[in-house]
Each structure stands twice: as C-alpha cells, then as structure tokens.
Design a protein around this motif. Sequence first.
Motif, PDB file in Angstrom:
ATOM      1  N   GLY A  57       0.824  -1.494   0.261  1.00  0.00           N
ATOM      2  CA  GLY A  57       0.070   0.145  -0.031  1.00  0.00           C
ATOM      3  C   GLY A  57       0.942   1.231   0.101  1.00  0.00           C
ATOM      4  O   GLY A  57       0.390   2.115  -0.560  1.00  0.00           O
ATOM      5  N   LEU A  58       1.892   1.137   0.682  1.00  0.00           N
ATOM      6  CA  LEU A  58       2.417   2.271   0.870  1.00  0.00           C
ATOM      7  C   LEU A  58       3.392   2.607  -0.523  1.00  0.00           C
ATOM      8  O   LEU A  58       3.905   3.499  -0.729  1.00  0.00           O
ATOM      9  CB  LEU A  58       3.490   2.435   1.830  1.00  0.00           C
ATOM     10  CG  LEU A  58       3.477   2.614   3.504  1.00  0.00           C
ATOM     11  CD1 LEU A  58       4.140   2.343   4.858  1.00  0.00           C
ATOM     12  CD2 LEU A  58       2.674   3.695   3.709  1.00  0.00           C
ATOM     13  N   VAL A  59       3.825   1.981  -0.985  1.00  0.00           N
ATOM     14  CA  VAL A  59       5.051   1.245  -2.552  1.00  0.00           C
ATOM     15  C   VAL A  59       3.508   2.111  -3.314  1.00  0.00           C
ATOM     16  O   VAL A  59       3.749   3.236  -4.209  1.00  0.00           O
ATOM     17  CB  VAL A  59       5.285   0.359  -2.884  1.00  0.00           C
ATOM     18  CG1 VAL A  59       5.327   0.423  -4.884  1.00  0.00           C
ATOM     19  CG2 VAL A  59       6.537   0.609  -2.242  1.00  0.00           C
ATOM     20  N   ALA A  60       2.370   1.729  -3.275  1.00  0.00           N
ATOM     21  CA  ALA A  60       1.481   2.029  -4.569  1.00  0.00           C
ATOM     22  C   ALA A  60       0.713   3.728  -4.433  1.00  0.00           C
ATOM     23  O   ALA A  60       0.882   4.293  -4.922  1.00  0.00           O
ATOM     24  CB  ALA A  60       0.195   1.623  -4.014  1.00  0.00           C
ATOM     25  N   TYR A  61       1.242   4.077  -3.115  1.00  0.00           N
ATOM     26  CA  TYR A  61       0.278   5.250  -2.367  1.00  0.00           C
ATOM     27  C   TYR A  61       1.671   6.725  -2.752  1.00  0.00           C
ATOM     28  O   TYR A  61       1.068   7.701  -2.903  1.00  0.00           O
ATOM     29  CB  TYR A  61       0.186   5.737  -1.102  1.00  0.00           C
ATOM     30  CG  TYR A  61       0.019   6.435  -0.242  1.00  0.00           C
ATOM     31  CD1 TYR A  61      -1.199   7.137  -0.653  1.00  0.00           C
ATOM     32  CD2 TYR A  61       1.079   8.050   0.254  1.00  0.00           C
ATOM     33  CE1 TYR A  61      -1.327   8.897  -0.424  1.00  0.00           C
ATOM     34  CE2 TYR A  61       0.515   9.089   0.069  1.00  0.00           C
ATOM     35  CZ  TYR A  61      -0.573   9.451   0.264  1.00  0.00           C
ATOM     36  OH  TYR A  61      -0.514  11.211   1.272  1.00  0.00           O
ATOM     37  N   ASN A  62       2.411   6.117  -2.828  1.00  0.00           N
ATOM     38  CA  ASN A  62       3.958   6.860  -2.863  1.00  0.00           C
ATOM     39  C   ASN A  62       3.706   7.260  -4.294  1.00  0.00           C
ATOM     40  O   ASN A  62       4.353   8.188  -5.141  1.00  0.00           O
ATOM     41  CB  ASN A  62       5.269   7.145  -2.134  1.00  0.00           C
ATOM     42  CG  ASN A  62       5.005   7.008  -1.109  1.00  0.00           C
ATOM     43  OD1 ASN A  62       5.042   8.188  -0.762  1.00  0.00           O
ATOM     44  ND2 ASN A  62       5.064   6.514  -0.043  1.00  0.00           N
ATOM     45  N   ALA A  63       3.500   6.333  -5.254  1.00  0.00           N
ATOM     46  CA  ALA A  63       3.410   5.640  -6.369  1.00  0.00           C
ATOM     47  C   ALA A  63       2.330   7.024  -6.854  1.00  0.00           C
ATOM     48  O   ALA A  63       2.829   7.970  -7.905  1.00  0.00           O
ATOM     49  CB  ALA A  63       3.838   4.932  -7.222  1.00  0.00           C
ATOM     50  N   GLY A  64       1.550   6.627  -6.473  1.00  0.00           N
ATOM     51  CA  GLY A  64      -0.147   7.445  -7.523  1.00  0.00           C
ATOM     52  C   GLY A  64       0.540   8.749  -6.967  1.00  0.00           C
ATOM     53  O   GLY A  64      -0.114  10.281  -7.782  1.00  0.00           O
ATOM     54  N   LEU A  65       0.889   9.421  -5.907  1.00  0.00           N
ATOM     55  CA  LEU A  65       2.022  10.481  -5.384  1.00  0.00           C
ATOM     56  C   LEU A  65       2.825  11.535  -6.867  1.00  0.00           C
ATOM     57  O   LEU A  65       2.180  12.398  -6.873  1.00  0.00           O
ATOM     58  CB  LEU A  65       2.333  11.020  -4.272  1.00  0.00           C
ATOM     59  CG  LEU A  65       1.658  10.636  -2.830  1.00  0.00           C
ATOM     60  CD1 LEU A  65       2.842  11.066  -1.633  1.00  0.00           C
ATOM     61  CD2 LEU A  65       0.178  11.651  -3.011  1.00  0.00           C
ATOM     62  N   ILE A  66       3.368  10.820  -7.109  1.00  0.00           N
ATOM     63  CA  ILE A  66       4.514  11.035  -8.281  1.00  0.00           C
ATOM     64  C   ILE A  66       3.636  11.311  -9.606  1.00  0.00           C
ATOM     65  O   ILE A  66       3.956  12.329  -9.897  1.00  0.00           O
ATOM     66  CB  ILE A  66       6.032  10.630  -7.722  1.00  0.00           C
ATOM     67  CG1 ILE A  66       6.400   9.463  -7.243  1.00  0.00           C
ATOM     68  CG2 ILE A  66       6.552  10.554  -9.442  1.00  0.00           C
ATOM     69  CD1 ILE A  66       7.240   8.954  -6.633  1.00  0.00           C
ATOM     70  N   ALA A  67       3.158  10.401 -10.016  1.00  0.00           N
ATOM     71  CA  ALA A  67       2.058   9.734 -10.836  1.00  0.00           C
ATOM     72  C   ALA A  67       1.663  11.510 -11.333  1.00  0.00           C
ATOM     73  O   ALA A  67       1.593  11.652 -11.831  1.00  0.00           O
ATOM     74  CB  ALA A  67       1.570   8.338 -11.485  1.00  0.00           C
TER      75      ALA A  67
END
Length: 369
Positions: free
Chosen positions: A335-345
């Motif tokens: 979840g944390l990886v997905a969350y931060n990837a979403g912020l960057i994207a």
Amino acid sequence: MSKESIETLVAELVHEEDWRRMRATAACLAGGPKAVQALIDAMHSGPPVLKQEAAAMLARIKDPHAGVALVGLLEDGEAAVRKSGATALEQMAGVLDTETAAALVALLPKTEEGETKRLVTHLVGAIPTAVVPLCQMMKHPDPDAQVTAALMLDQLLDPRSVDAFIDAMGQPAVRDIAVGTLRKLGAIRERIDGTFDALRDVEGASEREEARMATVVDLLGIGRPAVEILIEYLEDEDWLVREAAADLLGKIADVRAVEPLMRRLQHDKDTGVKELAIKALGLIGDARPTALYLEAIPIRPLRVYAMEALAKIKDVEVLRPHKELFDRLRTDRDGLVAYNAGLIADKLEALTAEPAGDQIGDQEGQSHE
C-alpha cells in the motif's frame, strides 16, 4: 524540429504565446551546455523579465557553471531581478562550486546595508562551499573585511574554519572573535565525540536502539554546525554510530550531507544504515540520488523508503522519464509503495498536461498559414 537557434529560443521564454514559451522551455532543458551559455548571455544583456526567466531556468537545470553569472544578478538595478538571482542560487546551493562562492563572498564588503546585503549574507550561509572563500577573506588587508568574514564564520561554526581561525589569532581585528569561535567549535566537537563514545559502549540490541534514538535527540539541537563532524561519523566502524549520524543528517537536512549519504546507501554493508541513509536523503529532497532510489525499489527492505524519497524530490522534472514505472507501481501490492507512486504519477500528469512537442509544432505550422 525547430530550426531556430538556441539564442532565439531562449529569448522566447518570455514570448506572449504559450506554445512558444513551452517550446523554449523544452529546448533549454534539453539543450545542454549551449543552452546554459545562451541563458547566461541572456542574463547579461536581456531585458529584466528575460533575466528573471533565465535565472529560473538555470535553477531547474542546476548547472554549476551558471553560478558566477547568477551572482552578478545580485548587483542588478532591478529588485525583481536581484530576487530571481538569489532564489536561483538558493535552489542550487548544493551544487555550486567554490568559484561561485568566492564571487558571492566578494560582494560582502562592498554591499551597503539593506535588502541586497541581507540576501548576500543569507546566501553565503546557505552555500556549503562559501566556507573556503570566507576563510581566505580573513587574510584580507582591510580589517573590516576580516571582521565581516570572521563574524560570518562564527555564525556558521563550521569545523573547516578551525585552521583559519588559528591563523587569525595574530590579527588584532579578529583575535577576540577567533578565540570565541574556536572555543565554541571545540565544545561542539567534544559534545559530539563524547556522545558517540557513550553510544559505542552500550550493549544489548534493545538498549542500543534506545540509546541511538536518545543520541539523536541529544545532538539534534546543535543543528548545522554539527554537519561536517556527523559526515565524518558516517565512516565509523560501529554500524549503530553510522545509523545515528545518518538519522541526524537527515533531520538537519543540510545539502552537504547528500553525497556522503549517497555513498552510505551505495556501499554500506549494514541494511539498517542503508535504511537510515535513504530516509535521510528523502528528508533533504535533493534530486541527485534519484538513480539510487530507482535501483533500490526492487530491494524489499528499501523499496518503501525509496518510494517515499522519490515522492519528496523537489525537482519533479527529473522523474518524468520514469512515468511509466510509477504508473505501474500505482497498483503495487504494498500500500505505501502504491500510495507514493500515485503521488508521483499525479505530479507528472500535471506536468505533462501541456501540449506535446509535435502538437506545438503543428500549432507553429498553422500560425504561418
């Protein structure tokens, strides 16, 4: 592909038409040394509004060769231009060379009290390489210049100035300042050395972790004057000391620590040190470790920290080539990886919302019909 010269494109950074400004921005970012030189030339001879845009563009490119020219803007007659130069220099603080710092320090004795003097003083304190020319300035034949340099160094309390202050003990104008500063520097060194010596003596896994956190709390208040000493401790034989040093450097968030922390992330054999190094780099927010973060994503103990660090990079533009990776990671099982990837994207989508290069070219062609 546009046939205009880079000089023409630089001038279009302030064009009234959006697509021309975007085309000029893209050309500058991709133009390498020629673009940097054209931007420097624009700061020398362009109108005030172009000088401001050129300074902002150089801050994005972060080429240290532009440093001296940016210092020159601090003497411009327009307040807005001076502010643009100062902003660019502050954003580039971590990459500016000694030549730029020397040019900046040279302004100190000849700048009258006021807003510009405050800008220069602030920048000297923010640029790590300024310590060297300040030490040299203490040998200046003018006693007032000696005092100016000594007072700045007294504020910075950088261990690299110790030898210069010892040499200055024979100069009447700065003798008292030198004595006081050396006393402060000695006290800082003793405090840090003593605290880390005590940390090494702690035994037991849980006790050592508690001691590491207590060490960070105890030394954090010293702030920037501790940076150079803490960088030395990143090479300590005890992994716990290296962890504490990395943790402190991240919380202090001084750009001097970026490259030493990058070396720990690359070469340290202890995973805990690597974790603290990558977390510290993330807190600083510098773009230089980007490649190391990307390499760390597949490494399970580091991947969350790597994504968090990538999300904190201030210069989002450097992440644009990796947009597809971040789009894929938006659905990661962690979840944390997905969350931060979403912020960057999301940030990258905002950047790429503008028309693409071929669309700009189409608009250009239509404008000539």
